[in-house]
Motif scaffolding. Structure first.
Motif, PDB file in Angstrom:
ATOM      1  N   ALA A  57       2.303  -1.362 -11.915  1.00  0.00           N
ATOM      2  CA  ALA A  57       2.102  -2.676 -11.300  1.00  0.00           C
ATOM      3  C   ALA A  57       1.638  -2.516  -9.849  1.00  0.00           C
ATOM      4  O   ALA A  57       0.743  -3.240  -9.390  1.00  0.00           O
ATOM      5  CB  ALA A  57       3.395  -3.487 -11.360  1.00  0.00           C
ATOM      6  N   LEU A  58       2.241  -1.583  -9.141  1.00  0.00           N
ATOM      7  CA  LEU A  58       1.839  -1.321  -7.755  1.00  0.00           C
ATOM      8  C   LEU A  58       0.412  -0.787  -7.680  1.00  0.00           C
ATOM      9  O   LEU A  58      -0.377  -1.196  -6.820  1.00  0.00           O
ATOM     10  CB  LEU A  58       2.805  -0.324  -7.110  1.00  0.00           C
ATOM     11  CG  LEU A  58       4.175  -0.874  -6.714  1.00  0.00           C
ATOM     12  CD1 LEU A  58       5.156   0.264  -6.463  1.00  0.00           C
ATOM     13  CD2 LEU A  58       4.060  -1.743  -5.470  1.00  0.00           C
TER      14      LEU A  58
ATOM     15  N   VAL B  92       0.835  -1.200   0.000  1.00  0.00           N
ATOM     16  CA  VAL B  92       0.000   0.000   0.000  1.00  0.00           C
ATOM     17  C   VAL B  92       0.871   1.253   0.000  1.00  0.00           C
ATOM     18  O   VAL B  92       0.647   2.189  -0.789  1.00  0.00           O
ATOM     19  CB  VAL B  92      -0.945   0.008   1.218  1.00  0.00           C
ATOM     20  CG1 VAL B  92      -1.635   1.360   1.343  1.00  0.00           C
ATOM     21  CG2 VAL B  92      -1.982  -1.098   1.090  1.00  0.00           C
ATOM     22  N   LEU B  93       1.876   1.303   0.880  1.00  0.00           N
ATOM     23  CA  LEU B  93       2.746   2.475   0.948  1.00  0.00           C
ATOM     24  C   LEU B  93       3.492   2.695  -0.368  1.00  0.00           C
ATOM     25  O   LEU B  93       3.583   3.822  -0.867  1.00  0.00           O
ATOM     26  CB  LEU B  93       3.749   2.313   2.092  1.00  0.00           C
ATOM     27  CG  LEU B  93       3.184   2.335   3.509  1.00  0.00           C
ATOM     28  CD1 LEU B  93       4.304   2.170   4.538  1.00  0.00           C
ATOM     29  CD2 LEU B  93       2.444   3.645   3.765  1.00  0.00           C
ATOM     30  N   ALA B  94       4.028   1.616  -0.935  1.00  0.00           N
ATOM     31  CA  ALA B  94       4.748   1.733  -2.200  1.00  0.00           C
ATOM     32  C   ALA B  94       3.819   2.198  -3.318  1.00  0.00           C
ATOM     33  O   ALA B  94       4.204   3.018  -4.161  1.00  0.00           O
ATOM     34  CB  ALA B  94       5.388   0.390  -2.567  1.00  0.00           C
ATOM     35  N   ALA B  95       2.571   1.702  -3.327  1.00  0.00           N
ATOM     36  CA  ALA B  95       1.610   2.109  -4.355  1.00  0.00           C
ATOM     37  C   ALA B  95       1.239   3.576  -4.209  1.00  0.00           C
ATOM     38  O   ALA B  95       1.054   4.282  -5.216  1.00  0.00           O
ATOM     39  CB  ALA B  95       0.368   1.231  -4.269  1.00  0.00           C
ATOM     40  N   LEU B  96       1.126   4.062  -2.981  1.00  0.00           N
ATOM     41  CA  LEU B  96       0.804   5.472  -2.768  1.00  0.00           C
ATOM     42  C   LEU B  96       1.934   6.374  -3.267  1.00  0.00           C
ATOM     43  O   LEU B  96       1.685   7.416  -3.883  1.00  0.00           O
ATOM     44  CB  LEU B  96       0.534   5.733  -1.284  1.00  0.00           C
ATOM     45  CG  LEU B  96      -0.738   5.088  -0.722  1.00  0.00           C
ATOM     46  CD1 LEU B  96      -0.852   5.362   0.779  1.00  0.00           C
ATOM     47  CD2 LEU B  96      -1.975   5.614  -1.453  1.00  0.00           C
TER      48      LEU B  96
ATOM     49  N   ALA C 164      -1.543  -7.216 -19.209  1.00  0.00           N
ATOM     50  CA  ALA C 164      -1.249  -8.586 -18.764  1.00  0.00           C
ATOM     51  C   ALA C 164       0.180  -8.678 -18.237  1.00  0.00           C
ATOM     52  O   ALA C 164       0.436  -9.321 -17.201  1.00  0.00           O
ATOM     53  CB  ALA C 164      -1.454  -9.569 -19.917  1.00  0.00           C
ATOM     54  N   GLY C 165       1.124  -8.039 -18.933  1.00  0.00           N
ATOM     55  CA  GLY C 165       2.511  -8.035 -18.470  1.00  0.00           C
ATOM     56  C   GLY C 165       2.652  -7.355 -17.121  1.00  0.00           C
ATOM     57  O   GLY C 165       3.392  -7.825 -16.240  1.00  0.00           O
ATOM     58  N   LEU C 166       1.952  -6.228 -16.937  1.00  0.00           N
ATOM     59  CA  LEU C 166       1.999  -5.517 -15.656  1.00  0.00           C
ATOM     60  C   LEU C 166       1.393  -6.370 -14.541  1.00  0.00           C
ATOM     61  O   LEU C 166       1.853  -6.318 -13.392  1.00  0.00           O
ATOM     62  CB  LEU C 166       1.250  -4.184 -15.766  1.00  0.00           C
ATOM     63  CG  LEU C 166       1.916  -3.121 -16.636  1.00  0.00           C
ATOM     64  CD1 LEU C 166       0.986  -1.933 -16.851  1.00  0.00           C
ATOM     65  CD2 LEU C 166       3.223  -2.634 -15.971  1.00  0.00           C
ATOM     66  N   ALA C 167       0.371  -7.154 -14.873  1.00  0.00           N
ATOM     67  CA  ALA C 167      -0.220  -8.048 -13.873  1.00  0.00           C
ATOM     68  C   ALA C 167       0.780  -9.108 -13.437  1.00  0.00           C
ATOM     69  O   ALA C 167       0.845  -9.479 -12.250  1.00  0.00           O
ATOM     70  CB  ALA C 167      -1.480  -8.696 -14.435  1.00  0.00           C
ATOM     71  N   VAL C 168       1.593  -9.611 -14.369  1.00  0.00           N
ATOM     72  CA  VAL C 168       2.632 -10.586 -14.026  1.00  0.00           C
ATOM     73  C   VAL C 168       3.672  -9.942 -13.116  1.00  0.00           C
ATOM     74  O   VAL C 168       4.120 -10.550 -12.132  1.00  0.00           O
ATOM     75  CB  VAL C 168       3.302 -11.134 -15.303  1.00  0.00           C
ATOM     76  CG1 VAL C 168       4.498 -12.023 -14.940  1.00  0.00           C
ATOM     77  CG2 VAL C 168       2.298 -11.925 -16.130  1.00  0.00           C
ATOM     78  N   VAL C 169       4.056  -8.699 -13.426  1.00  0.00           N
ATOM     79  CA  VAL C 169       5.008  -7.973 -12.575  1.00  0.00           C
ATOM     80  C   VAL C 169       4.435  -7.812 -11.172  1.00  0.00           C
ATOM     81  O   VAL C 169       5.103  -8.075 -10.169  1.00  0.00           O
ATOM     82  CB  VAL C 169       5.336  -6.591 -13.178  1.00  0.00           C
ATOM     83  CG1 VAL C 169       6.211  -5.792 -12.218  1.00  0.00           C
ATOM     84  CG2 VAL C 169       6.045  -6.753 -14.519  1.00  0.00           C
ATOM     85  N   GLY C 170       3.173  -7.385 -11.100  1.00  0.00           N
ATOM     86  CA  GLY C 170       2.546  -7.199  -9.798  1.00  0.00           C
ATOM     87  C   GLY C 170       2.446  -8.493  -9.011  1.00  0.00           C
ATOM     88  O   GLY C 170       2.763  -8.540  -7.815  1.00  0.00           O
ATOM     89  N   GLY C 171       2.006  -9.552  -9.680  1.00  0.00           N
ATOM     90  CA  GLY C 171       1.878 -10.836  -8.987  1.00  0.00           C
ATOM     91  C   GLY C 171       3.209 -11.401  -8.545  1.00  0.00           C
ATOM     92  O   GLY C 171       3.293 -12.067  -7.511  1.00  0.00           O
TER      93      GLY C 171
END
Length: 298
Positions: free
Chosen positions: A194-195, A54-58, A78-85
């Motif tokens: 991704a965050l 949460v902090l990193a995403a903010l 889809a690529g960003l979802a892989v990075v996030g996961g």
């Protein structure tokens, strides 16, 4: 002066800057395990992972909003979802769970397998084939890590090791996809979006985890949380993906062979851990392989 001659200085500068950026990412990552141990002083494992996301995403969202960065094209989601996961959720969660039973120094050497894992994922995903010399050096480092892990575990793997090996797979996938995306968009956009994509899950996870796990705020705990959120997750991945885009995923990944050695140093300095004689020897063994992989054709 030929066209080839005029292009040489530019190529040299690009490779050097990419190596420096990727190396800075490795330094940031090397502090992740000690900082996670500090964070566990105040938070439970699930709370620590959720709140750090949460902090990193903010922080990332603030930069994206302030600079009016456009939402990525749909074909990149889809690529960003892989990075996030992989690097936002999977790797932090699995390594944090592992650090409840494993020392930071032990976990660091096991994660020395990450360079080889990432190189394999990159070869499969991008179709690029590093030279036999590159693979030989990467495999040599992996053999040292596996031997160390088995020796430290008394010939059997423990639960913490299984978490760590799972973390290797999801992180390698996230690194590979992030490195690919960083060739078409700035590195901080990759980790930033991704965050942000993971923010709804991170917020929900924080609410649930904080209501279940006790929180005892200490200076070390808060410092550890801030570093893994801002230093490792955002800034570290920003320079890491930029470096990957410049020198290639395979070559950049092998710089992480230095990460176990750096983490061992931090573990002694910050956590007061006592190292077995084999730990620094294993770390130095994989470190030697860096010189070969960086000079080998990729």
């Amino acid at each position: 002066m030929t066209a080839q001659d005029s292009a040489t200085p530019t190529t040299t500068i690009a490779v050097s800057s990419g190596t420096v950026l990727a190396a800075l990412g490795v330094v940031a990552f090397s502090l992740t395990f000690p900082s996670t141990v500090w964070g566990l002083d105040s938070f439970g494992p699930w709370s620590l992972v959720a709140v750090r996301s949460v902090l990193a995403a903010l922080v990332a969202g603030g930069f994206l909003l302030a600079l009016r960065v456009r939402v990525p094209e749909r074909r990149h989601w889809a690529g960003l979802a892989v990075v996030g996961g992989g690097v936002v959720v999977g790797f932090p969660l699995l390594t944090t769970l592992a650090l409840q039973t494993s020392t930071a120094s032990h976990a660091a050497v096991v994660v020395g397998l990450l360079p080889l894992t990432t190189a394999v994922f990159a070869a499969l995903r991008t179709g690029r084939r590093p030279s036999p010399t590159f693979w030989a050096a990467a495999l040599a480092g992996a053999v040292v890590v596996i031997a160390f892990t088995v020796q430290q575990s008394g010939g059997a793997l423990h639960t913490g090791d299984l978490y760590l090996f799972g973390a290797l797979l999801v992180c390698a996938a996230g690194y590979t996809e992030g490195g690919r995306l960083a060739s078409v968009m700035p590195g901080w956009h990759v980790i930033g979006w991704a965050l942000v994509m993971c923010l709804p899950l991170s917020v929900a996870g924080s609410v649930v985890a904080l209501s279940v796990e006790p929180v005892h705020l200490t200076a070390k705990g808060v410092t550890g949380l801030v570093w893994v959120a801002v230093g490792s997750t955002f800034l570290g991945l920003y320079v890491w993906y930029r470096g990957m885009a410049e020198i290639g995923i395979a070559r950049a990944s092998q710089l992480q062979l230095a990460q176990p050695l750096l983490t061992l140093v931090w573990s002694v300095a910050l956590l007061g851990e006592t190292l077995s004689p084999e730990a620094p020897l294993a770390a130095v063994g994989v470190l030697v392989c860096i010189a070969v992989t960086q000079r080998a054709r990729t």
